[in-house]
Write a protein that holds these residues in place. Structure first.
Motif, PDB file in Angstrom:
ATOM      1  N   LEU A   3       0.887 -10.107  -5.455  1.00  0.00           N
ATOM      2  CA  LEU A   3       0.980 -11.216  -4.520  1.00  0.00           C
ATOM      3  C   LEU A   3      -0.366 -11.917  -4.396  1.00  0.00           C
ATOM      4  CD1 LEU A   3       2.855  -9.288  -1.719  1.00  0.00           C
ATOM      5  CD2 LEU A   3       3.893 -10.917  -3.273  1.00  0.00           C
ATOM      6  N   SER A   4      -0.357 -13.209  -4.096  1.00  0.00           N
ATOM      7  CA  SER A   4      -1.600 -13.924  -3.835  1.00  0.00           C
ATOM      8  C   SER A   4      -2.126 -13.505  -2.473  1.00  0.00           C
ATOM      9  CB  SER A   4      -1.343 -15.430  -3.855  1.00  0.00           C
ATOM     10  OG  SER A   4      -0.616 -15.815  -2.695  1.00  0.00           O
ATOM     11  N   LEU A   6      -2.640 -15.208   0.166  1.00  0.00           N
ATOM     12  CA  LEU A   6      -1.884 -15.765   1.287  1.00  0.00           C
ATOM     13  C   LEU A   6      -0.531 -15.085   1.452  1.00  0.00           C
ATOM     14  CD1 LEU A   6      -2.642 -19.583   0.844  1.00  0.00           C
ATOM     15  CD2 LEU A   6      -3.601 -18.010   2.540  1.00  0.00           C
ATOM     16  N   GLU A   7       0.007 -14.539   0.363  1.00  0.00           N
ATOM     17  CA  GLU A   7       1.331 -13.926   0.409  1.00  0.00           C
ATOM     18  C   GLU A   7       1.280 -12.427   0.675  1.00  0.00           C
ATOM     19  OE1 GLU A   7       2.375 -15.128  -3.586  1.00  0.00           O
ATOM     20  OE2 GLU A   7       3.957 -16.415  -2.807  1.00  0.00           O
ATOM     21  N   LYS A   8       0.097 -11.876   0.737  1.00  0.00           N
ATOM     22  CA  LYS A   8      -0.060 -10.426   0.780  1.00  0.00           C
ATOM     23  C   LYS A   8       0.714  -9.816   1.943  1.00  0.00           C
ATOM     24  CE  LYS A   8      -3.602  -7.604  -1.080  1.00  0.00           C
ATOM     25  NZ  LYS A   8      -5.026  -7.365  -1.310  1.00  0.00           N
ATOM     26  N   ARG A   9       1.600  -8.899   1.597  1.00  0.00           N
ATOM     27  CA  ARG A   9       2.388  -8.211   2.607  1.00  0.00           C
ATOM     28  C   ARG A   9       1.773  -6.858   2.929  1.00  0.00           C
ATOM     29  NH1 ARG A   9       8.289  -8.838   0.018  1.00  0.00           N
ATOM     30  NH2 ARG A   9       7.033  -8.894  -1.865  1.00  0.00           N
ATOM     31  N   TYR A  33       0.293  -5.315  -2.272  1.00  0.00           N
ATOM     32  CA  TYR A  33       0.454  -5.031  -0.845  1.00  0.00           C
ATOM     33  C   TYR A  33      -0.843  -4.466  -0.249  1.00  0.00           C
ATOM     34  CZ  TYR A  33       5.618  -5.311  -0.604  1.00  0.00           C
ATOM     35  OH  TYR A  33       6.930  -5.725  -0.605  1.00  0.00           O
ATOM     36  N   ASP A  80       5.021  -5.520   7.333  1.00  0.00           N
ATOM     37  CA  ASP A  80       6.240  -6.240   7.009  1.00  0.00           C
ATOM     38  C   ASP A  80       7.337  -5.247   6.644  1.00  0.00           C
ATOM     39  OD1 ASP A  80       5.259  -9.142   6.933  1.00  0.00           O
ATOM     40  OD2 ASP A  80       3.828  -8.128   5.618  1.00  0.00           O
TER      41      ASP A  80
END
Length: 333
Positions: A3-4, A6-9, A33, A80
């Protein structure tokens, strides 16, 4: 794919010190993650190994038996996804310590679900929950091949407690709209399995016999049959469940069953021994008060909905475990 930024979960894993916790943390870290592992006790002896082998993993203190500590862990991890793998997982132990197993394997699920509800209300974030259910819930099997629709008939305090946690997960999904899934995992093994489990006990014993460090292996019922898969494959199914639009329950299994005698055949063949009978003894101490004779799972739903299939075969799994223990014993010598 990672994930980028900004998208990091973020994911919180209970039971991080077990084989499944380790494999799952590896998988999620590879996907970008932020991964938090719940660790019980300030001086947990496995903390150093986790820091060495999974340096990106962040440890957070908590206890499944302490609801307030679970809420605190949620606020730190801001997850998340929550994967509840924490449990007293050795089935024979549940006959001698039924209260502890009930509290951890049943009450721990309740505490985690309530902590998620509290955190969601507090933060406004939606959390997806995975519960590690088990084929031991089927116990006295009512179908020749067990699926999500098979009646649960557990034959151990472990199975009973897991059935409670399983039904709680369904109840919270139906009552509160929680994205909650249960993975009804059949036996899954790896070189990271504890020595108390029969697969690792056999692999470890065979390795030591091959190196002249041990004479025999003591076991219980050799006719017991299980559906054995590789833990590394099974944690992928856990991840896939929480990527679905809705929570659901899935059997995760290979669809093949093998007896402990067949396990011995496979393990001893790795070191070139065809007749293992002089090297294996039977010990009644390893018999359960109520045995589960045969388990075999139908994972067709996981295949069709999740696109999941096991990759490692039974023979490949056993060979992997025996060779691991041979190298481990050699390096320790």
């Amino acid at each position: 794919m990672a994930l980028s930024a900004l998208e990091k979960r973020s994911a919180l894993i209970t039971g991080i010190t077990g084989q499944d916790g380790f494999y799952l943390a590896e998988l999620l870290l590879s996907k970008g993650y932020r991964v938090f592992g719940l660790l019980r006790g300030q001086n947990n002896p496995k903390a150093a190994a986790l820091a060495r082998d999974l340096p990106e993993l962040q440890l957070v203190s908590g206890d499944l038996l302490d609801a307030s500590s679970m809420i605190r862990a949620m606020t730190i991890a801001e997850p998340d996804e929550v994967y509840n793998l924490g449990a007293v997982s050795f089935v024979p132990h549940s006959f001698t310590n039924p209260r502890l197993v009930a509290d951890v394997n049943g009450g721990g699920v309740l505490n985690t679900l309530e902590a998620i509800r509290f955190y969601q209300d507090l933060s406004g974030r939606q959390v997806r929950f995975y519960q590690a259910s088990t084929s031991e819930m089927f116990g006295k099997v009512q179908d020749s091949i067990q699926s999500e629709k098979t009646l649960l008939w557990p034959r151990s305090p472990y199975g009973v407690a897991k059935a409670y946690g399983h039904h709680l997960t369904i109840n919270y999904r139906e009552s509160y709209g929680l994205h909650a899934s249960s993975g009804i995992l059949f036996n899954h093994e790896s070189p990271r399995r504890g020595l108390e489990f029969v697969t690792r006990k056999v692999a470890h014993g065979v390795a030591r016999i091959s190196l002249g460090l041990q004479d025999t292996i003591a076991l219980g019922n050799l006719d017991t049959q299980r559906d054995w898969g590789f833990a590394g494959d099974y944690v992928e199914a856990m991840y896939l469940m929480l990527q679905q639009d809705q929570g659901d329950d899935f059997v995760i299994a290979t669809g093949e069953t093998h007896s402990i005698a067949e396990l011995l055949d496979a393990a001893f063949s790795v070191i070139g021994v065809s007749d293992w009978s002089p090297l294996v003894g039977l010990d009644p101490r390893y018999a359960r008060p109520a045995e589960v004779d045969v388990l075999i799972g139908d994972a067709s739903k996981a295949n069709s909905v999740l696109g999941w299939k096991p990759k490692v075969s039974f023979l490949e799994l056993v060979e992997m475990m025996v060779k691991y223990d041979i190298e481990r014993q050699r390096s320790a010598a």
